[in-house]
Scaffold this motif. Structure first.
Motif, mmCIF file in Angstrom:
data_model
loop_
_atom_site.group_PDB
_atom_site.id
_atom_site.type_symbol
_atom_site.label_atom_id
_atom_site.label_comp_id
_atom_site.label_asym_id
_atom_site.label_seq_id
_atom_site.Cartn_x
_atom_site.Cartn_y
_atom_site.Cartn_z
ATOM 1 N N GLN B 50 0.826 -1.220 0.000
ATOM 2 C CA GLN B 50 0.000 0.000 0.000
ATOM 3 C C GLN B 50 0.854 1.262 0.000
ATOM 4 O OE1 GLN B 50 -3.519 0.205 -0.282
ATOM 5 N NE2 GLN B 50 -2.739 2.235 -0.776
ATOM 6 N N LYS B 53 2.118 1.735 -3.418
ATOM 7 C CA LYS B 53 1.026 2.211 -4.273
ATOM 8 C C LYS B 53 0.858 3.718 -4.107
ATOM 9 C CE LYS B 53 -3.825 1.148 -5.265
ATOM 10 N NZ LYS B 53 -4.967 0.310 -4.901
ATOM 11 N N ASN B 54 0.903 4.187 -2.877
ATOM 12 C CA ASN B 54 0.774 5.630 -2.620
ATOM 13 C C ASN B 54 1.910 6.420 -3.269
ATOM 14 O OD1 ASN B 54 -1.514 5.171 -1.173
ATOM 15 N ND2 ASN B 54 -0.547 5.337 0.844
ATOM 16 N N GLY B 58 1.484 8.975 -6.720
ATOM 17 C CA GLY B 58 1.695 10.392 -6.443
ATOM 18 C C GLY B 58 0.976 10.911 -5.212
ATOM 19 N N ASN B 59 0.431 10.004 -4.388
ATOM 20 C CA ASN B 59 -0.235 10.459 -3.160
ATOM 21 C C ASN B 59 0.775 10.840 -2.084
ATOM 22 O OD1 ASN B 59 -2.892 10.017 -4.108
ATOM 23 N ND2 ASN B 59 -2.661 7.829 -3.729
ATOM 24 N N ARG B 60 1.946 10.248 -2.178
ATOM 25 C CA ARG B 60 3.028 10.605 -1.254
ATOM 26 C C ARG B 60 4.147 11.191 -2.105
ATOM 27 N NH1 ARG B 60 6.290 6.336 2.633
ATOM 28 N NH2 ARG B 60 7.982 7.740 3.184
ATOM 29 N N VAL B 61 4.659 12.352 -1.724
ATOM 30 C CA VAL B 61 5.630 13.027 -2.587
ATOM 31 C C VAL B 61 7.014 13.192 -1.950
ATOM 32 C CG1 VAL B 61 3.806 14.251 -3.831
ATOM 33 C CG2 VAL B 61 4.926 15.359 -1.876
ATOM 34 N N LYS B 62 7.151 12.823 -0.658
ATOM 35 C CA LYS B 62 8.453 12.979 0.000
ATOM 36 C C LYS B 62 8.873 11.690 0.694
ATOM 37 C CE LYS B 62 7.163 16.613 2.403
ATOM 38 N NZ LYS B 62 7.186 17.698 3.385
ATOM 39 N N ARG B 85 -0.307 -3.951 -12.674
ATOM 40 C CA ARG B 85 -1.307 -4.907 -12.164
ATOM 41 C C ARG B 85 -1.038 -5.269 -10.702
ATOM 42 N NH1 ARG B 85 -5.615 -6.328 -15.843
ATOM 43 N NH2 ARG B 85 -4.771 -6.501 -17.922
ATOM 44 N N HIS B 89 -2.393 -2.030 -8.817
ATOM 45 C CA HIS B 89 -3.707 -2.641 -9.054
ATOM 46 C C HIS B 89 -4.519 -1.884 -10.098
ATOM 47 C CE1 HIS B 89 -3.514 -4.652 -4.817
ATOM 48 N NE2 HIS B 89 -2.514 -4.982 -5.619
ATOM 49 N N LYS B 90 -3.861 -1.513 -11.177
ATOM 50 C CA LYS B 90 -4.542 -0.871 -12.290
ATOM 51 C C LYS B 90 -4.031 -1.473 -13.590
ATOM 52 C CE LYS B 90 -5.348 3.657 -10.156
ATOM 53 N NZ LYS B 90 -6.815 3.582 -10.149
#
Lengths: 419, 150
Positions: B50, B53-54, B58-62, B85, B89-90
């Motif tokens: 997870q 994945k973040n 781009g949900n986490r940038v540092k 995949r 998961h895309k």
């Protein structure tokens, strides 16, 4: 002429930027340009579509860079044309600074895209979906300009819920971008003219002034513990929007002028969304409710219906929903089917009030089936084909029609280039 | 007799469609594993799926609040398909659209992409904060590997 010069400059920058993107060092430059064609069978819709129209295009160019760890700035220039709306006028679609302190807390200041449902922030970006149009009951063409962006500030983040998944949130406070020559004001003018016409008057309406109060927006998206399932809710609230409209016309050859002010005391909207991605299959459902309390001042002379409001302090409880199923068969082709329903008044779905006024009941609803196919020719080019069959006439339609039809079809083709 | 024959044909057709459908969903078994690699400045030994994945969405940038994360990806190579995949998961199309959505709403800068795993690894080795992936068949050189925790 000014518009042509601006668009020429933008187009030159667009293609130059693409050719030399890697030479701009740390500044990322991206953009897209799309051109569509629309044709309808029985009515003009959004433009002069019965004869077919190419007045359907979008163009954007954006710049972004990272200034320091976690701090990013960027802006996007945008122009669109859809019938007599947009008219390729160049606007700054968004321009803001974004600082992410932690994964669960970040801040933005500037002019930001307005969250509304799953797609409002990306409604101009054809390459991100298989359909040409978004369901218009949820993503209204009336307020497309107003829902484009808000000026203000926002806080956002992504929070882990352990075994339950993740929750992303966004809170935005600012001011809706309103313009007396755009969206809401233009729609108010058109509706005033049409409603006066129903009462036997021919008038010209012109918005003298429009002012928006504060707008707050919120987003919650729960990426659930079921892989691929996301549930979300977005909402907005806008208070104290004033629109002053001046009209002039003639009655029995005696000219008259009349001015009225529409005051929206409260306007809120909420979209509940669900989306499930299972490999190449995506199922989306959204339900939209909106209510607007409007007082039309100086209505002693005439009753001035605006957005279905009869001139006094009234509510207009809109409701719309859609379901969309899309499947990507290969890297080249993706197909989608959308069914949507839209009602002007949730309490009058069969149009009884219209019937009682001597009008067609089908003005109270719009129900559409949409078949879309998208071809990804390569990484940059996409082509879309779309067929829409609609029962009803509720969608806001600025195009002139001598005669309306309950059932009508629309065909669309759109080509988009992205880099 | 006629109806039994029709039923048999129907079973063959439906069965065939299901095989084709599920084969398309599960993909080829010949895919190799991918290895997550990062610049040696990235002080991380392992991450959960997870967390990765973040990072890759781009949900986490540092990295640990100090260093900007620079995500890099492969262009249409088998390792890229397996990565999208298994890690994010895309599908590759969904992954591309995700990043275009980030770019055109101002929420992120699109990851730099490479035509070869060697080129990607060379970039990761040379740029602080960079993170990417290669297939397990390639030996990591000049980079650190990040273990993926279940």
């Amino acid at each position: 002429m000014k518009k042509i010069i601006l668009l020429t400059i933008l187009a030159a920058v667009f293609f130059t930027a693409h050719a030399f993107a890697s030479e701009f060092g740390d500044v990322d430059i991206h953009g897209f340009i799309s051109q569509g064609y629309l044709q309808t069978d029985k009515i003009n819709f959004l433009a002069e579509t019965k004869d077919g129209t190419f007045q359907f295009n979008e163009l954007a160019l954006n710049f972004a860079t990272i200034l320091s760890p976690g701090l990013r700035v960027g802006m996007q220039l945008f122009a669109y044309d859809l019938g007599d709306r947009g008219n390729d006028e160049l606007t700054v679609e968004w321009c803001y600074a974004d600082y992410q302190w932690k994964e669960w807390l970040g801040f933005r200041v500037g002019s930001m895209k307005t969250p509304h449902g799953l797609y409002n922030e990306i409604r101009d970006m054809d390459m991100l979906r298989p359909t040409i149009f978004l369901p218009m009951g949820v993503y209204s063409e009336v307020i497309r300009d107003e829902l484009q962006s808000n000026r203000g500030m926002a806080a956002y983040g992504l929070v882990s819920l352990g075994g339950l998944g993740r929750l992303s949130y966004l809170m935005q406070l600012g001011q809706m971008t309103v313009d007396k020559d755009k969206g809401f004001a233009r729609a108010a003018e058109l509706l005033a003219e049409r409603n006066f016409e129903l009462q036997g008057f021919t008038i010209n309406a012109d918005t003298k002034d429009i002012h928006s109060g504060y707008t707050s927006n919120g987003v919650l998206k729960w990426y659930t513990f079921i892989d691929g399932l996301m549930l979300g809710i977005t909402g907005f609230n806008n208070n104290n929007m004033d629109t002053t409209i001046r009209t002039n016309g003639s009655l029995n050859n005696i000219p008259f002028e009349y001015q009225f002010q529409s005051h929206i005391t409260e306007w809120w909207g909420m979209v509940a969304s669900g989306q499930y991605e299972w490999y190449d299959l995506v199922l989306t459902y959204e339900y939209f409710r909106s209510d607007m309390k409007t007082t039309t001042r100086d209505s002693e002379t005439y009753v001035v219906p605006i957005f279905g409001v009869d001139g006094k302090n009234e509510k207009s409880p809109l409701m719309a929903w859609y379901i969309n199923l899309s499947y990507r068969f290969s890297a080249f082709v993706e197909c989608a089917y959308t069914y949507t329903e839209y009602y002007e008044n949730i309490n009058d779905r069969d149009g009884t009030s219209y019937k009682e006024s001597g009008l067609d009941d089908y003005l109270a609803w719009a129900k559409s089936s949409v078949f879309s196919t998208r071809f990804d020719i390569n990484d940059n080019w996409i082509l879309k084909l779309e067929y829409t069959y609609t029962d009803g006439q509720l969608y806001f339609n600025p195009a002139e029609n001598d005669k309306l039809s309950r059932y009508w079809s629309m065909y669309g083709i759109k080509v988009t280039y992205t880099f | 007799m006629k109806s039994r024959f029709a039923f048999l044909i129907m079973r063959i057709v439906v069965g065939g469609m299901l095989v084709v459908f599920f084969n398309g969903l599960t993909g080829s078994a010949a895919w190799a594993d991918v290895v997550i690699i990062a610049h040696p400045s990235v002080d991380v030994e392992s991450m959960t799926a997870q967390e990765l994945k973040n990072v890759f969405l781009g949900n986490r940038v540092k990295w640990n609040d100090h260093l900007q994360i620079k995500v890099v990806v492969l262009k249409d190579l088998p390792a890229h398909e397996q990565f999208t995949r298994k890690i994010v998961h895309k599908t590759t199309a969904q992954f591309k659209n995700w990043w275009r959505q980030m770019v055109f709403t101002g929420k992120g800068l699109i990851p730099r992409s490479f035509n070869s795993e060697q080129a990607l690894m060379a970039y990761v080795a040379a740029n602080e904060g960079a993170v990417g992936y290669i297939s397990s068949e390639l030996k990591p050189v000049g980079v650190r590997t990040i273990n993926v925790l279940d």
